[in-house]
Design a protein around this motif. Structure first.
Motif, PDB file in Angstrom:
ATOM      1  N   VAL A   1       0.843  -1.201   0.000  1.00 44.73           N
ATOM      2  CA  VAL A   1       0.000   0.000   0.000  1.00 44.73           C
ATOM      3  C   VAL A   1       0.875   1.247   0.000  1.00 44.73           C
ATOM      4  CG1 VAL A   1      -1.664   1.332   1.339  1.00 44.73           C
ATOM      5  CG2 VAL A   1      -1.968  -1.136   1.107  1.00 44.73           C
ATOM      6  N   GLU A   2       1.927   1.226   0.803  1.00 41.67           N
ATOM      7  CA  GLU A   2       2.824   2.385   0.871  1.00 41.67           C
ATOM      8  C   GLU A   2       3.580   2.568  -0.444  1.00 41.67           C
ATOM      9  OE1 GLU A   2       5.375   1.898   4.203  1.00 41.67           O
ATOM     10  OE2 GLU A   2       3.724   1.605   5.627  1.00 41.67           O
ATOM     11  N   ARG A   3       4.037   1.467  -1.032  1.00 37.29           N
ATOM     12  CA  ARG A   3       4.784   1.547  -2.283  1.00 37.29           C
ATOM     13  C   ARG A   3       3.899   2.092  -3.414  1.00 37.29           C
ATOM     14  NH1 ARG A   3       6.688  -3.266  -4.450  1.00 37.29           N
ATOM     15  NH2 ARG A   3       8.427  -2.140  -5.359  1.00 37.29           N
ATOM     16  N   ILE A   4       2.663   1.630  -3.466  1.00 36.27           N
ATOM     17  CA  ILE A   4       1.740   2.110  -4.492  1.00 36.27           C
ATOM     18  C   ILE A   4       1.432   3.590  -4.293  1.00 36.27           C
ATOM     19  CG2 ILE A   4      -0.648   1.941  -5.305  1.00 36.27           C
ATOM     20  CD1 ILE A   4      -0.459  -1.074  -5.017  1.00 36.27           C
ATOM     21  N   SER A   5       1.255   3.992  -3.046  1.00 29.45           N
ATOM     22  CA  SER A   5       0.964   5.394  -2.758  1.00 29.45           C
ATOM     23  C   SER A   5       2.102   6.300  -3.222  1.00 29.45           C
ATOM     24  CB  SER A   5       0.722   5.572  -1.246  1.00 29.45           C
ATOM     25  OG  SER A   5       0.476   6.926  -0.934  1.00 29.45           O
ATOM     26  N   ARG A   6       3.339   5.896  -2.962  1.00 29.51           N
ATOM     27  CA  ARG A   6       4.493   6.690  -3.394  1.00 29.51           C
ATOM     28  C   ARG A   6       4.595   6.703  -4.914  1.00 29.51           C
ATOM     29  NH1 ARG A   6       7.289   4.231   1.031  1.00 29.51           N
ATOM     30  NH2 ARG A   6       8.282   2.765  -0.419  1.00 29.51           N
ATOM     31  N   ALA A   7       4.284   5.560  -5.546  1.00 25.46           N
ATOM     32  CA  ALA A   7       4.352   5.480  -7.007  1.00 25.46           C
ATOM     33  C   ALA A   7       3.364   6.449  -7.643  1.00 25.46           C
ATOM     34  CB  ALA A   7       4.077   4.052  -7.467  1.00 25.46           C
TER      35      ALA A   7
ATOM     36  N   GLY B   1       4.258   9.568 -10.071  1.00 24.86           N
ATOM     37  CA  GLY B   1       3.885   9.309 -11.455  1.00 24.86           C
ATOM     38  C   GLY B   1       4.516   8.058 -12.016  1.00 24.86           C
ATOM     39  N   ASP B   2       4.964   7.143 -11.137  1.00 31.46           N
ATOM     40  CA  ASP B   2       5.541   5.878 -11.579  1.00 31.46           C
ATOM     41  C   ASP B   2       4.439   4.916 -12.011  1.00 31.46           C
ATOM     42  OD1 ASP B   2       7.903   7.002 -10.809  1.00 31.46           O
ATOM     43  OD2 ASP B   2       8.163   5.783  -9.002  1.00 31.46           O
ATOM     44  N   GLN B   3       4.849   3.884 -12.747  1.00 37.43           N
ATOM     45  CA  GLN B   3       3.905   2.873 -13.222  1.00 37.43           C
ATOM     46  C   GLN B   3       3.597   1.854 -12.120  1.00 37.43           C
ATOM     47  OE1 GLN B   3       2.716   2.821 -16.744  1.00 37.43           O
ATOM     48  NE2 GLN B   3       3.437   4.892 -16.348  1.00 37.43           N
ATOM     49  N   ILE B   4       2.392   1.331 -12.137  1.00 35.47           N
ATOM     50  CA  ILE B   4       1.982   0.273 -11.205  1.00 35.47           C
ATOM     51  C   ILE B   4       1.563  -0.928 -12.033  1.00 35.47           C
ATOM     52  CG2 ILE B   4       0.376  -0.408  -9.385  1.00 35.47           C
ATOM     53  CD1 ILE B   4       0.096   2.640  -8.789  1.00 35.47           C
ATOM     54  N   VAL B   5       2.250  -2.035 -11.839  1.00 31.14           N
ATOM     55  CA  VAL B   5       1.988  -3.258 -12.594  1.00 31.14           C
ATOM     56  C   VAL B   5       1.669  -4.370 -11.594  1.00 31.14           C
ATOM     57  CG1 VAL B   5       2.890  -4.929 -14.260  1.00 31.14           C
ATOM     58  CG2 VAL B   5       3.638  -2.531 -14.368  1.00 31.14           C
ATOM     59  N   VAL B   6       0.525  -5.025 -11.757  1.00 28.57           N
ATOM     60  CA  VAL B   6       0.134  -6.133 -10.882  1.00 28.57           C
ATOM     61  C   VAL B   6       0.246  -7.432 -11.670  1.00 28.57           C
ATOM     62  CG1 VAL B   6      -1.643  -7.102  -9.395  1.00 28.57           C
ATOM     63  CG2 VAL B   6      -1.441  -4.618  -9.631  1.00 28.57           C
ATOM     64  N   LEU B   7       1.041  -8.367 -11.137  1.00 25.07           N
ATOM     65  CA  LEU B   7       1.307  -9.625 -11.835  1.00 25.07           C
ATOM     66  C   LEU B   7       0.613 -10.776 -11.119  1.00 25.07           C
ATOM     67  CD1 LEU B   7       4.238  -7.835 -11.702  1.00 25.07           C
ATOM     68  CD2 LEU B   7       4.749  -9.509 -13.471  1.00 25.07           C
TER      69      LEU B   7
ATOM     70  N   CYS C   1       6.030  -3.266  -9.076  1.00 19.85           N
ATOM     71  CA  CYS C   1       5.497  -4.532  -9.575  1.00 19.85           C
ATOM     72  C   CYS C   1       4.979  -5.347  -8.395  1.00 19.85           C
ATOM     73  CB  CYS C   1       6.571  -5.308 -10.338  1.00 19.85           C
ATOM     74  SG  CYS C   1       7.029  -4.548 -11.907  1.00 19.85           S
ATOM     75  N   VAL C   2       3.685  -5.529  -8.343  1.00 21.23           N
ATOM     76  CA  VAL C   2       3.024  -6.201  -7.223  1.00 21.23           C
ATOM     77  C   VAL C   2       2.891  -7.690  -7.541  1.00 21.23           C
ATOM     78  CG1 VAL C   2       0.972  -6.289  -5.768  1.00 21.23           C
ATOM     79  CG2 VAL C   2       1.753  -4.097  -6.712  1.00 21.23           C
ATOM     80  N   ASN C   3       3.433  -8.524  -6.672  1.00 27.24           N
ATOM     81  CA  ASN C   3       3.408  -9.970  -6.872  1.00 27.24           C
ATOM     82  C   ASN C   3       2.130 -10.551  -6.283  1.00 27.24           C
ATOM     83  OD1 ASN C   3       3.825 -12.725  -7.007  1.00 27.24           O
ATOM     84  ND2 ASN C   3       5.936 -12.644  -6.287  1.00 27.24           N
ATOM     85  N   ARG C   4       1.207 -10.925  -7.162  1.00 26.58           N
ATOM     86  CA  ARG C   4      -0.053 -11.539  -6.738  1.00 26.58           C
ATOM     87  C   ARG C   4      -0.061 -13.034  -7.033  1.00 26.58           C
ATOM     88  NH1 ARG C   4      -3.991  -9.297  -3.410  1.00 26.58           N
ATOM     89  NH2 ARG C   4      -4.149  -7.055  -3.748  1.00 26.58           N
TER      90      ARG C   4
ATOM     91  N   LEU D   1      -8.961  -4.827  -8.145  1.00 22.68           N
ATOM     92  CA  LEU D   1      -8.572  -3.875  -9.188  1.00 22.68           C
ATOM     93  C   LEU D   1      -8.800  -2.426  -8.746  1.00 22.68           C
ATOM     94  CD1 LEU D   1      -7.473  -3.846 -12.112  1.00 22.68           C
ATOM     95  CD2 LEU D   1      -9.830  -3.720 -12.895  1.00 22.68           C
ATOM     96  N   HIS D   2      -9.903  -2.177  -8.053  1.00 21.44           N
ATOM     97  CA  HIS D   2     -10.206  -0.814  -7.617  1.00 21.44           C
ATOM     98  C   HIS D   2      -9.269  -0.354  -6.509  1.00 21.44           C
ATOM     99  CE1 HIS D   2     -12.321  -3.460  -4.856  1.00 21.44           C
ATOM    100  NE2 HIS D   2     -12.425  -2.479  -3.996  1.00 21.44           N
ATOM    101  N   ASN D   3      -8.688  -1.299  -5.745  1.00 19.60           N
ATOM    102  CA  ASN D   3      -7.749  -0.928  -4.687  1.00 19.60           C
ATOM    103  C   ASN D   3      -6.363  -0.642  -5.262  1.00 19.60           C
ATOM    104  OD1 ASN D   3      -9.623  -1.200  -2.607  1.00 19.60           O
ATOM    105  ND2 ASN D   3      -9.194  -3.380  -2.344  1.00 19.60           N
ATOM    106  N   ASP D   4      -5.885  -1.539  -6.132  1.00 16.04           N
ATOM    107  CA  ASP D   4      -4.543  -1.374  -6.697  1.00 16.04           C
ATOM    108  C   ASP D   4      -4.485  -0.236  -7.715  1.00 16.04           C
ATOM    109  OD1 ASP D   4      -3.593  -3.568  -5.224  1.00 16.04           O
ATOM    110  OD2 ASP D   4      -4.199  -4.982  -6.777  1.00 16.04           O
ATOM    111  N   GLN D   5      -5.576  -0.053  -8.484  1.00 14.43           N
ATOM    112  CA  GLN D   5      -5.636   0.956  -9.540  1.00 14.43           C
ATOM    113  C   GLN D   5      -4.341   0.962 -10.369  1.00 14.43           C
ATOM    114  OE1 GLN D   5      -6.742   4.782  -7.911  1.00 14.43           O
ATOM    115  NE2 GLN D   5      -8.526   3.955  -6.868  1.00 14.43           N
ATOM    116  N   PRO D   6      -4.004  -0.177 -10.957  1.00 11.18           N
ATOM    117  CA  PRO D   6      -2.725  -0.283 -11.677  1.00 11.18           C
ATOM    118  C   PRO D   6      -2.786   0.343 -13.068  1.00 11.18           C
ATOM    119  CG  PRO D   6      -3.921  -2.340 -11.859  1.00 11.18           C
ATOM    120  CD  PRO D   6      -4.764  -1.439 -10.988  1.00 11.18           C
ATOM    121  N   ASP D   7      -1.610   0.528 -13.645  1.00 10.70           N
ATOM    122  CA  ASP D   7      -1.514   0.944 -15.046  1.00 10.70           C
ATOM    123  C   ASP D   7      -1.592  -0.271 -15.959  1.00 10.70           C
ATOM    124  OD1 ASP D   7      -0.723   3.942 -14.919  1.00 10.70           O
ATOM    125  OD2 ASP D   7       0.575   2.964 -13.447  1.00 10.70           O
ATOM    126  N   CYS D   8      -1.172  -1.436 -15.430  1.00 10.26           N
ATOM    127  CA  CYS D   8      -1.143  -2.653 -16.250  1.00 10.26           C
ATOM    128  C   CYS D   8      -1.367  -3.884 -15.382  1.00 10.26           C
ATOM    129  CB  CYS D   8       0.207  -2.755 -16.968  1.00 10.26           C
ATOM    130  SG  CYS D   8       0.343  -4.172 -18.092  1.00 10.26           S
TER     131      CYS D   8
END
Length: 362
Positions: free
Chosen positions: A42-48, A52-58, A94-97, A115-122
């Motif tokens: 959660v903290e890493r995504i918030s900083r990203a 303006g960094d990318q958020i990718v959930v795998l 890059c979030v490891n799911r 999906l609504h929590n992570d709000q990723p770019d990809c």
């Protein structure tokens, strides 16, 4: 507060690559970390988002989770994150799911919930191996009726669900209750011995005895493999592949609605694609040929319909790699993870880079 999860070595055919033990570290929400000392997701995504960094959930199974990587730093997700920045200049979280045993339907279920929590770019699906036996066996059991005559099978049900329902069903069978109690007693006794005598040889012997005589595992997966060989394998593979594509098209549609990029990477396995196998890899392949034909049919049917922009076949990732990369049919060691991560990062760099270029123009 998170959790540290360890995975033991397990049994391997003689001469096969050693799996070794591995450990996984989760954050407070139970999401796998890419390094033992990493901040919570959660903290890493918030900083990203702030940078303006990318958020990718795998999403994926145990290979994405990291079996074979030994430590979280060498999982596919962790390596993709590093390679995106070091080789392509793209900062990303890059979030490891990855979840052991999960297949594409499980990935879709988790994605729909989060999906609504992570709000990723990809969103990335890394699958194929677990999809094969889950989809084929689900179809087989649905065609043959309730499992053991009493446990209903429904579409989207995984082998893990079936194992769980079987265990619950057995709780009402007095013979099964006594057998389970006996296994618990035996396992507890061997665990106590291994703790009292802290030598590696004793630990391994106790673990082997527990696995051989007091195993708490439900072996439905292996029993089922023997069952499907009597079915119409070609039709089963074709219909299961159609289910695979249906689930992925639905996943792509969900991501489109959420304005999230979606890509599937079809994972390499020993019995599909080209690779100059090492002697230790060949030892495992020879020991696991019993179910190879059914898996090959499924992979063939899926690959036959692969002309999709969001589907990337990684089957030939190891075409020119003679070193050990497989530790069994689909799990990879750290070198194997590195090759897969490089291929993923190179493709993601184009997808994420195009998006960033378009945003800058507007």
């Amino acid at each position: 507060v998170g959790f540290v999860i360890t995975a033991g070595e397990g049994a391997q055919p003689e001469g096969a690559p050693a799996i070794g033990s591995a450990f996984f570290v989760t954050d407070a929400c139970g999401i796998l970390k890419n390094a033992p000392d990493a901040d919570d997701t959660v903290e890493r995504i918030s900083r990203a988002r702030a940078r303006g960094d990318q958020i990718v959930v795998l999403y994926g199974g145990s290979t994405m989770m990291g079996i074979g990587s030994r430590v979280p730093n060498f999982t596919i997700a962790s390596l993709v994150e590093k390679i995106l920045e070091q080789d392509h200049g793209i900062r990303a979280v890059c979030v490891n799911r990855g979840i052991a045993g999960a297949y594409c339907q499980d990935a879709l279920n988790v994605m729909m919930a989060e999906l609504h929590n992570d709000q990723p770019d990809c969103v990335v699906f890394y699958d194929g191996w677990n999809c094969c036996h889950n989809l084929m066996l689900n179809k087989f059991f649905r065609d043959t009726g309730p499992f053991e005559g009493k446990i209903p099978i429904y579409r989207g049900m995984s082998l893990r669900h079936l194992e769980h329902d079987t265990i619950l069903h057995h709780h009402f069978d007095i013979q099964q209750v006594f057998r389970h109690g006996w296994r618990l007693v035996g396992t507890g006794l061997l665990t106590s011995i291994s703790r009292l005598i802290p030598f590696q040889a004793v630990n391994r012997s106790c673990a082997a005895l527990a696995d051989r005589f007091f195993s708490l595992k439900n072996n439905i997966h292996f029993d089922a493999n023997a069952l499907w060989q009597s079915a119409e394998s070609e039709a089963l593979a074709r219909e299961s592949a159609e289910d695979y594509w249906r689930i992925h098209r639905y996943s792509k549609g969900v991501c489109d609605v959420a304005d999230v990029k979606f890509v599937t990477y079809f994972q390499p396995v020993t019995w599909w694609g080209e690779k100059p196998f090492s002697s230790s890899e060949l030892a495992y392949i020879e020991a696991s040929r019993a179910v190879e034909d059914d898996h090959v049919r499924f992979y063939h049917e899926v690959s036959r319909l692969r002309d999709q922009e969001w589907f990337v076949d990684l089957s030939d990732t190891f075409k020119n790699v003679a070193d050990d990369v497989y530790i069994d049919s689909g799990h990879l060691n750290r070198l194997g993870n590195l090759f897969v991560a490089r291929a993923m990062a190179a493709d993601l760099a184009v997808r994420l880079g195009v998006e960033r270029l378009n945003e800058s123009k507007t």
